[in-house]
Scaffold this motif. Structure first.
Motif, PDB file in Angstrom:
ATOM      1  N   ASP A 173       0.753  -1.272   0.236  1.00  0.00           N
ATOM      2  CA  ASP A 173      -0.275   0.097  -0.051  1.00  0.00           C
ATOM      3  C   ASP A 173       0.780   1.269   0.081  1.00  0.00           C
ATOM      4  O   ASP A 173       0.699   2.306  -0.516  1.00  0.00           O
ATOM      5  CB  ASP A 173      -0.814  -0.167   1.241  1.00  0.00           C
ATOM      6  N   ARG A 230     -10.838   3.590  -2.021  1.00  0.00           N
ATOM      7  CA  ARG A 230      -9.366   3.885  -2.109  1.00  0.00           C
ATOM      8  C   ARG A 230      -8.910   5.121  -2.893  1.00  0.00           C
ATOM      9  O   ARG A 230      -8.115   5.987  -2.238  1.00  0.00           O
ATOM     10  CB  ARG A 230      -8.484   2.621  -2.559  1.00  0.00           C
ATOM     11  N   ASP A 233      -9.907   8.316  -1.002  1.00  0.00           N
ATOM     12  CA  ASP A 233      -8.916   8.510   0.252  1.00  0.00           C
ATOM     13  C   ASP A 233      -7.865   9.233  -0.158  1.00  0.00           C
ATOM     14  O   ASP A 233      -7.243  10.044   0.435  1.00  0.00           O
ATOM     15  CB  ASP A 233      -8.535   7.023   1.099  1.00  0.00           C
ATOM     16  N   ARG A 277      -5.333  -1.699   6.802  1.00  0.00           N
ATOM     17  CA  ARG A 277      -6.557  -0.897   5.882  1.00  0.00           C
ATOM     18  C   ARG A 277      -6.976   0.159   7.054  1.00  0.00           C
ATOM     19  O   ARG A 277      -7.460   1.202   6.391  1.00  0.00           O
ATOM     20  CB  ARG A 277      -7.551  -2.153   5.829  1.00  0.00           C
ATOM     21  N   THR A 280      -4.329   3.002   6.656  1.00  0.00           N
ATOM     22  CA  THR A 280      -4.457   3.675   5.371  1.00  0.00           C
ATOM     23  C   THR A 280      -5.776   4.593   5.461  1.00  0.00           C
ATOM     24  O   THR A 280      -5.729   5.731   4.828  1.00  0.00           O
ATOM     25  CB  THR A 280      -4.378   2.651   4.181  1.00  0.00           C
TER      26      THR A 280
END
Length: 904
Positions: A173, A230, A233, A277, A280
């Motif tokens: 990530d 994602r 974000d 997760r 993040t």
């Protein structure tokens, strides 16, 4: 201290944001075309945008693009420069891979690299293609790439639950977080399924299988949500970064910090990915902690390897790792959270039952119960049985050995009990069985003690409790005593087993500490670079139980400077890994993500000014990675050696600087002497010659005679100076030929005095030569030169009315020659230096006459003839100097040094 933040101008940009922006400016820009699944058009969109860039004059090159047989995608490649692929032999075929070296050599403005998560063929420098892209970005090249959301490392378990397929090719990530731009390529799931049916994604046969397995409407909808979330974000993070760079005032939320507890069970991987997760999504820092009880040592190698792999997974996901050992694990974890401003703890749910939870053996339960002021997220297992978090069965071989030893010990106790019964009547034979339990615990650990407790309970009941040879108990008190015996045996055996494990752990820690101390002590006494490197190579090979090799930068690149065993050679992949580790200051090679096919794992030796070299280790016993304790010890050895290497290097540089300074001082003295002692007589000679040439006829004969005398005197002075220089050179080169003729000292001394009286007309010399002076074996010419130099030195440092005295007489098998003057004398602190080259003592006028070579030449010649010379001052009142020469006479045997030098 006052809060400095309230004094900061809110309109000023954030310093941290500006530093991050400056760091990104020095590298290439990464743009990722992100999709929810194959076939949404990522590659098509990337190529279309690249053609627009090319139309604007940007240098665009295709590094690698996979069209998968799609004609509309292949059509976009027309007119774009495409780099040839690199053929890589693999098994019985050849794989065509992306050529990183060709891309770096071509160095375009924009490079297109498809399939960001692709795994490279074995034997390449990097395991993953995203690592190739990072290398290209470091070279300042912009890169566009494509990626599906299921290839993100932290989403692997989520995608597996959604689709039932575990994705093997993943991207950390943190790599995606560093992308400068993410473009979401969105397509409704129904339209993607329609494209699949029309054969625009896969061939018809493959398309039917894909629809039945992966490309389900529910799967695609869930993956689409993951991709959109994602990307959202990331957009939010970019917006915050731009606001900070522009200095726009908040309010900013306080940062979250997560702590995830990592064990060695199968649930820990799920816990780590979930924490990744969360971190993040919250844009927060997180820490992965492995905690173990301090009262026992984990010796199961499989468990240790699982733990190390899980911690490495957490590092790949962006976490920092911590290892903790404490008796009270929940308290230690909560204390660490409090000290480090942790706001959330993520822990897997323990499988402990009610009794173990009541005894405080459930880690998750204890953390939830004792936590104050922070959130605790408990991750439940996915329906699979979980082992106890801190207690595991030993390997099958260890179980068999422990049970066998316990059975044998109890059998011996039974025979001992029967034997004691025949000798005497003991009120309680259970103590014999307790002794067997304790011996098993101390010798073979906890499991042997538990087995011995059970066997002792059964054997004591069967053989010694009435009725004998049955497991029934006649009296209630006997049953109670038997149960108490079982409890006591179990408790004492457990305690003894734990004590043994603690003793083993303590011994290992003591050995590690002693090894560190011994290494530091040996390293502190090392004065040479080779000794320090040999010590590191030997110790690192011992830690790895394998091989080690050390490479240092010798100015032309890395070269092998040490290793164990000494004749170890490196292959091509090992050299590549070593150079990569040295250049990038990171580990490379075996068991890493960079060049993992290398035999050695290379680590950089970092000094204060940069990398000094690398050390490679090859673990033995078939181990992939070193245990955490060994790894930490090895890293400590490497860091200490780097300090020692810098110390030895600085010492060598200091010696070189000192030698250079002494040489410079010597050259300065020589130049000063030459400039004075050559210029002065030359000036006199030139002046006299000019006067004779221009005014010769008008001069009186006496004036012309004086000028000619001046020329003669100054020419002689120059001749003596040059002769001194030549003599000094010959002495230092060992080229002086000492003749061994019979020499009359009296004649030599008188001859030197007469020559000095002619040259130094105003000098008064008194000579006293004993009639009993015997002949000596020596060189008359050199002795004459020594005497002349001493008389010359006395003339320079004495007044015009002073008297120089020369005395020659025998003394105890030696001939003593003294030359005394009435000058100002030599300072006491200069007596030991007067025979050094170019050393001069200032005269009465404050200047230092002469070249500083006369006495040095005298000392060298006298020593070559087996004699000695010394200086004394003052000799009368506050002044005067005496030079004393001692030469061996014919009656005395010359010294060993004199005989050796006399044969040269």
């Amino acid at each position: 201290m006052a809060d400095q933040s309230k004094f900061r101008d809110p309109s000023r940009p954030s310093t941290k944001a500006l530093l991050e922006l400056a760091a990104r400016e020095s590298t290439g820009k990464l743009k990722v075309f992100l999709g929810m699944a194959p076939g949404v058009g990522k590659t098509y969109a990337m190529l279309a945008s690249a053609r627009a860039q090319q139309a604007d004059g940007v240098d665009v090159v295709v590094g690698l693009v996979e069209t998968h047989g799609r004609s509309e995608t292949a059509a976009l490649l027309d007119g774009l420069e495409i780099l040839p692929r690199k053929p890589v032999p693999y098994r019985n075929g050849v794989l065509m891979e992306f050529d990183v070296e060709a891309a770096l050599q071509r160095k375009p403005k924009l490079l297109l690299v498809d399939e960001f998560a692709h795994s490279n063929a074995p034997g390449q420098m990097y395991v993953k293609r995203y690592q190739d892209v990072v290398e290209i970005l470091r070279a300042g090249i912009d890169v566009w790439t494509t990626l599906n959301i299921q290839h993100l490392e932290s989403l692997t378990d989520v995608v597996q639950r959604i689709t039932g397929i575990r994705v093997q090719e993943t991207v950390p990530d943190k790599v995606l977080e560093k992308a400068d731009e993410i473009v979401i390529i969105d397509l409704p799931p129904e339209e993607l399924i329609q494209r699949l049916k029309e054969g625009k994604v896969y061939l018809p046969e493959s398309a039917r299988r894909a629809i039945d397995q992966f490309f389900k409407l529910s799967n695609l909808t869930a993956l689409r949500e993951l991709a959109l979330r994602r990307t959202a974000d990331r957009v939010d993070e970019q917006m915050l970064a731009q606001l900070r760079q522009q200095g726009i005032e908040g309010p900013w939320p306080s940062a979250e910090r997560l702590l995830v507890c990592v064990g060695s069970d199968t649930l820990s991987e799920t816990v780590i990915r979930m924490a990744g997760r969360l971190a993040t999504a919250q844009k927060s820092e997180w820490v992965a902690m492995h905690a173990k009880p301090s009262d026992r040592e984990i010796t199961d190698r499989a468990m240790l390897r699982r733990t190390e792999k899980l911690l490495r997974l957490a590092e790949r996901l962006g976490a920092s790792t911590v290892r903790l050992s404490a008796a009270d694990l929940p308290g230690a974890i909560l204390a660490h959270a409090e000290r480090n401003n942790i706001t959330q703890i993520v822990v897997g749910r323990s499988s402990a039952g009610f009794i173990e939870r009541w005894r405080g053996r459930s880690l998750s339960h204890q953390i939830v119960r004792r936590a104050r002021g922070l959130a605790v997220l408990v991750v439940a297992p996915d329906g699979e049985p979980l082992p106890a978090p801190w207690f595991t069965m030993p390997p099958v071989g260890a179980q068999t050995a422990a049970i066998s030893v316990a059975a044998g010990a109890v059998g011996v106790a039974v025979f001992a009990g029967f034997g004691l019964e025949r000798i005497t009547r003991l009120p309680n034979l259970s103590m014999i069985f307790l002794l067997a339990v304790l011996l098993c615990a101390m010798s073979y650990g906890l499991w042997s003690a538990i087995a011995a407790s059970i066997f002792s309970f059964l054997a004591y009941n069967f053989f010694f409790i009435e009725p004998r040879f049955s497991f029934t108990v006649a009296e209630p008190h006997e049953l109670l005593a038997l149960l108490i015996f079982l409890v006591v045996a179990f408790v004492t055996g457990t305690m003894a087993g734990r004590l043994r494990e603690q003793a083993t752990a303590t011994r290992e820690r003591a050995e590690a500490t002693q090894a560190l101390f011994d290494f530091s002590r040996k390293l502190s006494g090392v004065a040479k670079l080779d000794d320090a490197l040999w010590l590191l190579a030997n110790q690192s090979a011992a830690i790895a139980k394998g091989k080690s090799i050390i490479l240092m930068d010798d100015g032309d690149g890395l070269a092998i400077k040490g290793g164990w065993p000494l004749d170890e050679e490196l292959g091509t992949s090992d050299w590549a890994a070593a150079r990569w580790a040295y250049t990038h200051r990171e580990a490379a090679g075996h068991a890493t993500q960079t060049l993992p096919t290398a035999r050695f794992q290379f680590r950089p030796m970092l000094g204060s000014s940069g990398p000094l070299g690398v050390i490679g280790v090859e673990p033995g016993d078939g181990e992939d990675v070193l245990p955490a304790s060994s790894d930490a010890m090895l890293q400590s050895f490497v860091e200490q050696t780097a300090v020692a290497v810098e110390r030895t290097t600085l010492a060598e540089q200091a010696n070189q600087a000192r030698t250079a300074a002494e040489g410079e001082k010597l050259r300065a003295a020589l130049l000063s002497s030459i400039s004075h002692d050559l210029r002065t007589p030359l000036a006199s000679i030139v002046g006299s010659v000019t006067s004779l040439r221009t005014l010769g006829p008008q001069m009186s004969p006496s004036d012309r005679s004086d000028l000619l005398a001046t020329i003669d005197e100054e020419a002689g002075r120059m001749s003596r100076f040059v002769a001194n220089l030549l003599d000094m050179t010959r002495l230092e080169a060992g080229a002086v030929d000492i003749r061994r003729d019979w020499v009359d000292i009296a004649d030599t001394v008188v001859g030197a005095v007469r020559r000095a009286e002619k040259i130094f007309a105003g000098q008064k010399i008194a000579v006293d030569v004993s009639a009993a002076v015997p002949l000596v074996q020596g060189d008359a010419a050199l002795l004459d030169q020594v005497m002349f130099n001493l008389l010359d030195n006395a003339h320079k440092y004495s007044g015009p009315k002073s008297v120089t005295r020369v005395e020659v007489k025998p003394e105890g098998g030696w001939i003593k020659i003294t030359v005394s003057d009435q000058g100002s004398g030599i300072p006491p602190d200069a007596l030991d230096k007067v025979f050094d080259k170019f050393f001069r003592v200032s005269g009465s006028d404050g200047r230092a006459p002469g070249t500083g070579l006369g006495l040095s030449i005298c000392a060298g010649l006298i020593k070559a003839m087996g004699g000695t010379i010394a200086a004394d001052s003052p000799i009368s009142g506050d002044g005067g100097t005496r030079m004393t020469i001692m030469l061996p006479s014919t009656a005395a045997e010359p010294s060993t040094e004199a005989r050796r030098e006399g044969t040269q």
